[in-house]
Scaffold this motif. Structure first.
Motif, PDB file in Angstrom:
ATOM      1  N   LEU A  63      40.884  40.497  36.210  1.00 48.39           N
ATOM      2  CA  LEU A  63      40.369  39.704  37.410  1.00 48.39           C
ATOM      3  C   LEU A  63      41.290  39.336  38.330  1.00 48.39           C
ATOM      4  O   LEU A  63      40.918  39.501  39.451  1.00 48.39           O
ATOM      5  CB  LEU A  63      39.985  38.497  36.337  1.00 48.39           C
ATOM      6  CG  LEU A  63      38.900  37.762  37.395  1.00 48.39           C
ATOM      7  CD1 LEU A  63      37.401  38.331  37.694  1.00 48.39           C
ATOM      8  CD2 LEU A  63      38.537  36.415  36.686  1.00 48.39           C
ATOM      9  N   ALA A  64      42.756  38.899  37.792  1.00 44.98           N
ATOM     10  CA  ALA A  64      43.411  38.266  38.877  1.00 44.98           C
ATOM     11  C   ALA A  64      43.946  39.715  39.795  1.00 44.98           C
ATOM     12  O   ALA A  64      43.889  39.378  40.968  1.00 44.98           O
ATOM     13  CB  ALA A  64      44.761  38.023  38.231  1.00 44.98           C
ATOM     14  N   LEU A  65      43.950  40.809  39.433  1.00 43.21           N
ATOM     15  CA  LEU A  65      44.350  41.937  40.122  1.00 43.21           C
ATOM     16  C   LEU A  65      43.119  42.247  40.908  1.00 43.21           C
ATOM     17  O   LEU A  65      43.452  42.408  42.202  1.00 43.21           O
ATOM     18  CB  LEU A  65      44.492  43.071  39.216  1.00 43.21           C
ATOM     19  CG  LEU A  65      45.410  44.398  40.044  1.00 43.21           C
ATOM     20  CD1 LEU A  65      46.899  43.651  39.892  1.00 43.21           C
ATOM     21  CD2 LEU A  65      45.469  45.234  38.696  1.00 43.21           C
ATOM     22  N   PHE A  66      42.017  42.049  40.529  1.00 45.44           N
ATOM     23  CA  PHE A  66      40.834  42.341  41.292  1.00 45.44           C
ATOM     24  C   PHE A  66      40.906  41.401  42.672  1.00 45.44           C
ATOM     25  O   PHE A  66      40.552  41.828  43.887  1.00 45.44           O
ATOM     26  CB  PHE A  66      39.569  42.219  40.508  1.00 45.44           C
ATOM     27  CG  PHE A  66      38.351  42.104  41.122  1.00 45.44           C
ATOM     28  CD1 PHE A  66      37.614  43.562  41.596  1.00 45.44           C
ATOM     29  CD2 PHE A  66      37.458  41.040  41.503  1.00 45.44           C
ATOM     30  CE1 PHE A  66      36.799  43.423  42.502  1.00 45.44           C
ATOM     31  CE2 PHE A  66      36.241  41.372  42.250  1.00 45.44           C
ATOM     32  CZ  PHE A  66      35.880  42.489  42.710  1.00 45.44           C
ATOM     33  N   ALA A  95      49.366  39.939  44.799  1.00 46.49           N
ATOM     34  CA  ALA A  95      49.660  41.271  44.108  1.00 46.49           C
ATOM     35  C   ALA A  95      51.036  41.282  43.819  1.00 46.49           C
ATOM     36  O   ALA A  95      51.420  42.280  42.831  1.00 46.49           O
ATOM     37  CB  ALA A  95      49.355  42.364  45.170  1.00 46.49           C
ATOM     38  N   GLU A  96      52.225  40.933  44.589  1.00 42.71           N
ATOM     39  CA  GLU A  96      53.374  40.930  44.275  1.00 42.71           C
ATOM     40  C   GLU A  96      53.715  40.451  43.103  1.00 42.71           C
ATOM     41  O   GLU A  96      54.648  40.911  42.151  1.00 42.71           O
ATOM     42  CB  GLU A  96      54.153  40.576  45.486  1.00 42.71           C
ATOM     43  CG  GLU A  96      55.570  40.665  45.460  1.00 42.71           C
ATOM     44  CD  GLU A  96      56.170  42.187  45.307  1.00 42.71           C
ATOM     45  OE1 GLU A  96      55.481  43.021  45.787  1.00 42.71           O
ATOM     46  OE2 GLU A  96      57.165  42.245  44.893  1.00 42.71           O
ATOM     47  N   LEU A 155      40.955  39.956  48.212  1.00 47.91           N
ATOM     48  CA  LEU A 155      41.859  39.222  49.358  1.00 47.91           C
ATOM     49  C   LEU A 155      42.264  39.925  50.282  1.00 47.91           C
ATOM     50  O   LEU A 155      42.325  39.865  51.663  1.00 47.91           O
ATOM     51  CB  LEU A 155      42.843  38.087  49.006  1.00 47.91           C
ATOM     52  CG  LEU A 155      42.432  36.696  48.179  1.00 47.91           C
ATOM     53  CD1 LEU A 155      43.452  36.059  47.596  1.00 47.91           C
ATOM     54  CD2 LEU A 155      41.613  35.940  48.962  1.00 47.91           C
ATOM     55  N   ILE A 156      43.119  41.046  49.910  1.00 43.50           N
ATOM     56  CA  ILE A 156      43.828  41.931  50.977  1.00 43.50           C
ATOM     57  C   ILE A 156      42.959  42.469  51.747  1.00 43.50           C
ATOM     58  O   ILE A 156      42.714  42.586  53.200  1.00 43.50           O
ATOM     59  CB  ILE A 156      44.624  42.869  50.048  1.00 43.50           C
ATOM     60  CG1 ILE A 156      45.647  42.397  49.521  1.00 43.50           C
ATOM     61  CG2 ILE A 156      45.085  44.223  51.093  1.00 43.50           C
ATOM     62  CD1 ILE A 156      46.429  42.859  48.544  1.00 43.50           C
ATOM     63  N   ILE A 157      41.655  43.102  51.049  1.00 44.76           N
ATOM     64  CA  ILE A 157      40.528  43.732  51.699  1.00 44.76           C
ATOM     65  C   ILE A 157      39.707  42.891  52.868  1.00 44.76           C
ATOM     66  O   ILE A 157      39.615  43.246  53.770  1.00 44.76           O
ATOM     67  CB  ILE A 157      39.453  44.398  50.824  1.00 44.76           C
ATOM     68  CG1 ILE A 157      40.086  45.644  49.942  1.00 44.76           C
ATOM     69  CG2 ILE A 157      38.211  44.996  51.381  1.00 44.76           C
ATOM     70  CD1 ILE A 157      39.648  45.949  48.631  1.00 44.76           C
TER      71      ILE A 157
END
Ligand SMILES: [Zn+2]
Length: 107
Positions: free
Chosen positions: A79-82, A68-69, A87-89
């Protein structure tokens, strides 16, 4: 005919039924004895297992945060942001599950 508790929603359903009438979950139990949750039969995870799982879930979380950083400086599309958010969730949820297991097995 005996009634058994659905393992998904806890609703009392016939032991002759193949799926729960409440939530549609498949019923694999065939005797009233199975009212006792199956999970309690499994041995509690060892400290080493808990530590390894916690580490794995945290590394997934860290990977998502790093991703994300990176995306913040170099946008890589939705898609990459999703994926980064996913991954974080997943990492966070998994870590919480491990934490709950660790606390409940300490009794
Ligand atoms: Zn159900």
């Amino acid at each position: 005919m005996a009634l058994i508790a659905c393992s998904e929603c806890g609703r009392a359903v016939s032991d002759k039924a193949t799926v729960c009438i409440g939530c549609g979950a498949p019923l694999t139990t065939s005797s009233p004895i199975d009212l006792v949750p199956k999970r309690s039969k499994a041995p509690p995870p060892t400290r080493e297992q808990i530590k390894r799982r916690a580490l794995l879930s945290l590394s997934i979380l860290a990977l998502g945060l790093i991703w994300a950083e990176v995306l913040e400086h170099r946008p890589g599309g939705r898609l990459a942001l999703f994926m980064a958010a996913l991954l974080i969730i997943v990492g966070l949820c998994w870590f919480m599950v491990v934490l709950i297991h660790a606390l409940s097995s300490r009794r």
